[in-house]
Scaffold this active site. Structure first.
Site, PDB file in Angstrom:
ATOM      1  N   ASN A  34       0.831  -1.383  -0.018  1.00  0.00           N
ATOM      2  CA  ASN A  34      -0.102   0.022   0.025  1.00  0.00           C
ATOM      3  C   ASN A  34       0.940   1.225   0.006  1.00  0.00           C
ATOM      4  O   ASN A  34       0.560   2.202  -0.754  1.00  0.00           O
ATOM      5  CB  ASN A  34      -0.874  -0.034   1.324  1.00  0.00           C
ATOM      6  CG  ASN A  34      -1.962  -1.005   1.020  1.00  0.00           C
ATOM      7  OD1 ASN A  34      -2.783  -0.974   0.092  1.00  0.00           O
ATOM      8  ND2 ASN A  34      -2.222  -1.794   2.103  1.00  0.00           N
ATOM      9  N   ASP A  60       8.891   6.209   7.875  1.00  0.00           N
ATOM     10  CA  ASP A  60       8.204   5.560   9.015  1.00  0.00           C
ATOM     11  C   ASP A  60       6.997   6.550   9.477  1.00  0.00           C
ATOM     12  O   ASP A  60       7.130   7.922   8.989  1.00  0.00           O
ATOM     13  CB  ASP A  60       9.214   5.287  10.299  1.00  0.00           C
ATOM     14  CG  ASP A  60       8.354   4.519  11.232  1.00  0.00           C
ATOM     15  OD1 ASP A  60       7.568   3.691  10.765  1.00  0.00           O
ATOM     16  OD2 ASP A  60       8.589   4.745  12.570  1.00  0.00           O
ATOM     17  N   THR A  61       5.900   6.243   9.700  1.00  0.00           N
ATOM     18  CA  THR A  61       4.707   7.153  10.004  1.00  0.00           C
ATOM     19  C   THR A  61       4.003   6.783  11.337  1.00  0.00           C
ATOM     20  O   THR A  61       3.962   5.517  11.633  1.00  0.00           O
ATOM     21  CB  THR A  61       3.635   6.747   8.896  1.00  0.00           C
ATOM     22  OG1 THR A  61       4.295   7.119   7.452  1.00  0.00           O
ATOM     23  CG2 THR A  61       2.361   7.667   9.164  1.00  0.00           C
ATOM     24  N   LYS A  68      -5.979  11.714  -1.287  1.00  0.00           N
ATOM     25  CA  LYS A  68      -5.166  11.417  -0.120  1.00  0.00           C
ATOM     26  C   LYS A  68      -3.640  11.912  -0.233  1.00  0.00           C
ATOM     27  O   LYS A  68      -3.379  12.840   0.682  1.00  0.00           O
ATOM     28  CB  LYS A  68      -5.266   9.815   0.199  1.00  0.00           C
ATOM     29  CG  LYS A  68      -4.663   9.706   1.565  1.00  0.00           C
ATOM     30  CD  LYS A  68      -4.556   8.405   1.813  1.00  0.00           C
ATOM     31  CE  LYS A  68      -3.434   7.922   2.821  1.00  0.00           C
ATOM     32  NZ  LYS A  68      -3.194   6.304   3.058  1.00  0.00           N
TER      33      LYS A  68
END
Length: 191
Positions: free
Chosen positions: A11, A68-69, A171
């Site tokens: 994703n 990284d989120t 988005k």
């Protein structure tokens, strides 16, 4: 230009790939034959992204970038933050994480939150950081079937839809990862 994105998350890969110009060929960890489970043992989002690029550089000798989120909820002292992917436990699903977050927010009026993405790019020995933030709120119920992770309960400021109700293009235009990727693209265009 060929660029390695240090991820196994399809994703994320698709989201980033959709933002890159045709001049950049994006390849994943699978494409370079890396099936390593790179541990995310740092206590910051920046630290985890840095671990990933260093692992690829040291073990495969390739320039690459990683991200990284984290979802930071104000009323929960910025939790889940760096632990977003494993908020409900080490093998938790996105659904488990969402349910735990909504449960922990029961009765909380201030639903302010933000998504934060940090991209770390390593080229030769030079390391650059790019940060994208999207401010918003946590909804009381899940809405939408698109996206992934916490998208069904995150609504960006100024929008009536959750991220899971938006197309990938919508988005990416306003989201945290899109902002960080555009900073990376801008940097690459100048080097």
């Amino acid at each position: 230009m060929k660029l390695v994105f240090a991820t196994h998350n399809l994703n994320k890969f698709k989201e980033v790939q959709s933002l890159l110009p045709d001049t950049i060929e994006l390849v994943s960890l699978t494409d370079i034959g890396c099936y390593d489970d790179i541990p995310e043992t740092e206590t910051t989002i920046e630290g985890n992204a840095l671990l990933k690029v260093k692992h690829i550089k040291e073990n495969y000798g390739l320039d690459c970038f990683a991200d990284d989120t984290g979802l930071e909820v104000k009323a929960l002292n910025n939790a889940p933050g760096v632990y977003s992917a494993r908020y409900a436990g080490p093998n938790a699903s996105a659904e488990n994480n969402i349910n735990m977050l909504l449960e922990n927010m029961t009765g909380i009026q201030d639903r302010s939150a933000r998504f934060k993405t940090v991209i770390v790019f390593i080229q030769s020995e030079k390391i650059e950081f790019f940060t994208g933030i999207c401010e918003g709120t946590i909804t009381r119920d899940k809405k939408g079937t698109l996206g992934f992770g916490y998208d069904p309960i995150f609504q960006a400021i100024g929008f009536k839809k959750t991220f899971a109700e938006m197309t990938l293009a919508q988005k990416s235009e306003i989201g945290h990862r899109g902002k960080a990727v555009r900073l990376l693209i801008d940097y690459l265009s100048k080097t």
